[in-house]
Design an enzyme around this catalytic site. Structure first.
Site, PDB file in Angstrom:
ATOM      1  N   GLN A 159     -11.092  -5.610  -2.547  1.00  0.00           N
ATOM      2  CA  GLN A 159     -11.950  -4.135  -1.197  1.00  0.00           C
ATOM      3  C   GLN A 159     -12.893  -4.386  -2.318  1.00  0.00           C
ATOM      4  O   GLN A 159     -13.897  -4.099  -1.565  1.00  0.00           O
ATOM      5  CB  GLN A 159     -10.617  -2.897  -1.544  1.00  0.00           C
ATOM      6  CG  GLN A 159     -11.167  -2.436  -0.718  1.00  0.00           C
ATOM      7  CD  GLN A 159     -10.060  -1.161  -0.690  1.00  0.00           C
ATOM      8  OE1 GLN A 159      -9.324  -0.976  -0.823  1.00  0.00           O
ATOM      9  NE2 GLN A 159     -10.941   0.134  -0.566  1.00  0.00           N
ATOM     10  N   GLU A 187      -0.428   2.081   1.149  1.00  0.00           N
ATOM     11  CA  GLU A 187      -1.466   2.693   1.773  1.00  0.00           C
ATOM     12  C   GLU A 187      -0.215   4.266   2.436  1.00  0.00           C
ATOM     13  O   GLU A 187      -0.290   3.365   3.700  1.00  0.00           O
ATOM     14  CB  GLU A 187      -2.452   3.509   2.301  1.00  0.00           C
ATOM     15  CG  GLU A 187      -3.650   2.675   1.511  1.00  0.00           C
ATOM     16  CD  GLU A 187      -5.510   2.819   1.471  1.00  0.00           C
ATOM     17  OE1 GLU A 187      -5.899   2.918   2.800  1.00  0.00           O
ATOM     18  OE2 GLU A 187      -5.908   3.108   0.587  1.00  0.00           O
ATOM     19  N   LYS A 232      -8.361  -5.541   3.306  1.00  0.00           N
ATOM     20  CA  LYS A 232      -7.267  -4.334   4.731  1.00  0.00           C
ATOM     21  C   LYS A 232      -6.887  -5.562   5.253  1.00  0.00           C
ATOM     22  O   LYS A 232      -5.090  -5.064   5.890  1.00  0.00           O
ATOM     23  CB  LYS A 232      -8.013  -3.244   5.160  1.00  0.00           C
ATOM     24  CG  LYS A 232      -8.583  -2.326   4.119  1.00  0.00           C
ATOM     25  CD  LYS A 232      -8.083  -1.804   3.716  1.00  0.00           C
ATOM     26  CE  LYS A 232      -8.536  -0.761   2.713  1.00  0.00           C
ATOM     27  NZ  LYS A 232      -7.353   0.874   2.718  1.00  0.00           N
ATOM     28  N   GLU A 283       0.864   6.508   5.015  1.00  0.00           N
ATOM     29  CA  GLU A 283      -0.175   7.300   6.433  1.00  0.00           C
ATOM     30  C   GLU A 283       0.862   7.590   7.518  1.00  0.00           C
ATOM     31  O   GLU A 283       1.720   7.122   7.285  1.00  0.00           O
ATOM     32  CB  GLU A 283      -1.314   5.894   7.146  1.00  0.00           C
ATOM     33  CG  GLU A 283      -2.491   5.496   5.590  1.00  0.00           C
ATOM     34  CD  GLU A 283      -3.326   4.262   6.920  1.00  0.00           C
ATOM     35  OE1 GLU A 283      -3.825   5.333   7.213  1.00  0.00           O
ATOM     36  OE2 GLU A 283      -4.307   3.914   5.393  1.00  0.00           O
ATOM     37  N   TYR A 337     -16.156  -4.402  -0.208  1.00  0.00           N
ATOM     38  CA  TYR A 337     -16.617  -3.034   0.317  1.00  0.00           C
ATOM     39  C   TYR A 337     -18.012  -2.779   0.677  1.00  0.00           C
ATOM     40  O   TYR A 337     -19.023  -1.714   1.594  1.00  0.00           O
ATOM     41  CB  TYR A 337     -15.992  -2.247   0.565  1.00  0.00           C
ATOM     42  CG  TYR A 337     -16.233  -1.201  -0.837  1.00  0.00           C
ATOM     43  CD1 TYR A 337     -16.345   0.594  -0.314  1.00  0.00           C
ATOM     44  CD2 TYR A 337     -15.830  -1.509  -1.591  1.00  0.00           C
ATOM     45  CE1 TYR A 337     -17.054   1.469  -1.294  1.00  0.00           C
ATOM     46  CE2 TYR A 337     -16.737  -0.281  -2.765  1.00  0.00           C
ATOM     47  CZ  TYR A 337     -16.365   0.712  -2.567  1.00  0.00           C
ATOM     48  OH  TYR A 337     -17.304   2.161  -3.473  1.00  0.00           O
ATOM     49  N   ASP A 373      -0.807   0.914   4.914  1.00  0.00           N
ATOM     50  CA  ASP A 373      -2.033   0.194   5.344  1.00  0.00           C
ATOM     51  C   ASP A 373      -1.617  -0.805   3.988  1.00  0.00           C
ATOM     52  O   ASP A 373      -2.869  -0.286   2.622  1.00  0.00           O
ATOM     53  CB  ASP A 373      -3.889   1.041   5.369  1.00  0.00           C
ATOM     54  CG  ASP A 373      -4.456   0.523   5.614  1.00  0.00           C
ATOM     55  OD1 ASP A 373      -4.607  -0.670   5.866  1.00  0.00           O
ATOM     56  OD2 ASP A 373      -5.479   1.253   5.278  1.00  0.00           O
ATOM     57  N   HIS A 431      -7.300  12.647  -1.307  1.00  0.00           N
ATOM     58  CA  HIS A 431      -6.809  11.141  -2.013  1.00  0.00           C
ATOM     59  C   HIS A 431      -8.467  10.625  -2.047  1.00  0.00           C
ATOM     60  O   HIS A 431      -9.024   9.534  -2.605  1.00  0.00           O
ATOM     61  CB  HIS A 431      -6.703  10.600  -0.305  1.00  0.00           C
ATOM     62  CG  HIS A 431      -7.030   8.495  -0.353  1.00  0.00           C
ATOM     63  ND1 HIS A 431      -6.096   7.657  -1.165  1.00  0.00           N
ATOM     64  CD2 HIS A 431      -7.318   8.016   0.248  1.00  0.00           C
ATOM     65  CE1 HIS A 431      -6.382   6.880  -0.970  1.00  0.00           C
ATOM     66  NE2 HIS A 431      -7.943   6.485   0.074  1.00  0.00           N
TER      67      HIS A 431
HETATM   68 MN    MN Z   1      -5.735   3.501   5.062  1.00  0.00          MN
END
Ligand code: MN
Length: 402
Positions: free
Chosen positions: A229, A188, A242, A190, A233, A222, A122
């Site tokens: 983002q 995402e 997020k 996870e 970021y 997520d 990732h």
């Molecule tokens: Mn994440």
């Protein structure tokens, strides 16, 4: 009186070898519960004469989490003993609620929430997309489990609708930022780790000690607004792209149920610093196969066993500066992506930032999520004696921006 609902076949994915924890609506109250088969066992009533009765009468697991691993193992043994004979099953059978129609609540009050970035595949994919002219991995990536602090108050239980976030975005081609609903809303896939047992500020938890603080795991999504983002970021990391919502499964699988799912980590080269090393068995991966469904179509099967860092290393790193642990802390693994295209755990990677759309079973195509889309993540893991565990699913549906 019958023990029928609790007399399950040995290979049932929610049999006595699993026993995930949740919280159920009972009248106007919220009770802690354990899932067995298609029922929830009400712990507030069933465990009322156990040593942990006071903690289990709470609407969240936090007080029980604080008791630590001996209490966790004690309750598990107490349950498994009773599930193992007919009289015990009949006794527990008085405290069952059929899952069908039951309201499930977030089973713990999330204290602090940290999100890691532990998949090399990732991190490499994201690096290639966002920094095409640089190295795919940042220079620190193989020396420490990279993470950021998220927003614990917007961790929501599976089934909660997700409102499309609004914010600033600016592509390199735009002369100035624009404001509006995100047009690159993503997932995402996870794994979340639930922490129990608080520690004082100024102390560290070693890799070897970390296992005593790992209570259980839950599938985690997520949700990420890639356009927000990408603009925000640098240099401090994820923020509003997020923090609008992160979804967690309603059932927490105890670490004790996952002994047969432990696997070796991928080789760690270069060797991590000594504080990220541990004795035999303290570093491990988990053989979980996830499935990500978008409106019913399986779009990915991320293999958790490919993750580079052990959860014990993540926990040790999280406290190496003296940061305290609080019962109810949650840390998530970061997006899980395998080597194959069909194993990538985000739309960003699956569609290569929107340039390669996916086709769903209804013939429609997606780059990022549309309003009304439902994303559901499930997973299975090996249980003892050839059995299989099914983790509680995490699901959410996108609602239009407010
Ligand atoms: Mn994440």
């Amino acid at each position: 009186m019958t023990d029928a609902p609790l007399a399950l076949p040995a290979d049932h994915p929610y049999g006595p070898h699993h026993l995930p924890y949740g919280a159920i609506g009972v009248g106007d109250e919220v009770h802690l519960a354990v899932r067995i088969g298609d029922h929830a066992l009400d712990l507030a009533t069933a465990a009322a004469r156990t040593p942990w009765a006071a903690e289990l009468a709470e609407p969240t697991l936090n007080a029980f989490l604080e008791l630590g691993p001996r209490a966790w193992a004690g309750l598990r043994s107490w349950l498994q003993e009773r599930l193992g004979d007919e009289a015990g099953r009949a006794e527990l059978g008085q405290h069952l609620h059929a899952l069908d129609g039951l309201t499930l609540h977030l089973p713990f009050r999330v204290a602090d929430y940290v999100d890691f970035y532990a998949s090399e595949q990732h991190a490499s994919n994201v690096g290639s997309i966002f920094r095409p002219d640089g190295d795919a991995l940042t220079p620190n990536w193989k020396h420490l489990p990279i993470g950021y602090h998220g927003r614990s108050s917007t961790v929501v239980v599976s089934g909660t609708d997700i409102v499309r976030p609004t914010g600033q975005r600016k592509t390199p081609a735009d002369p100035a930022p624009v404001f509006g609903p995100s047009i690159k809303l993503d997932i995402e896939a996870e794994l979340g780790f639930v922490v129990g047992g608080s520690t004082p500020v100024g102390s560290r938890v070693s890799v070897d000690e970390a296992a005593d603080h790992l209570f259980g795991i839950a599938l985690f999504n997520d949700w990420s607004a890639r356009d927000i983002q990408a603009w925000e970021y640098v240099p401090l990391g994820p923020f509003l792209g997020k923090s609008f919502a992160s979804s967690i499964a309603a059932w927490i699988t105890p670490m004790a149920a996952l002994e047969s799912a432990r696997v070796d980590l991928p080789a760690q080269d270069p060797e991590p610093l000594p504080y990220l090393q541990g004795s035999d068995g303290s570093l491990f991966g988990l053989d979980l196969t996830m499935e990500v469904r978008l409106n019913g179509t399986v779009i990915s099967r991320p293999p958790y066993a490919t993750m580079y860092w052990s959860p014990t290393q993540m926990l040790a790193h999280m406290t190496v500066n003296g940061a305290a642990l609080t019962s109810g802390d949650l840390f998530a693994s970061g997006t899980t992506s395998g080597d194959d295209v069909a194993q990538r755990g985000s739309l960003l990677e699956l569609t290569w930032n929107g340039s390669e759309p996916l086709t769903l079973e209804d013939g429609s195509t997606r780059t990022f999520l549309e309003d009304g889309d439902t994303v559901t993540i499930t997973a299975t893991a090996p249980g003892p004696d050839g059995t299989t565990l099914a983790l509680g699913e995490v699901s959410g549906t996108i609602r239009p921006a407010g």
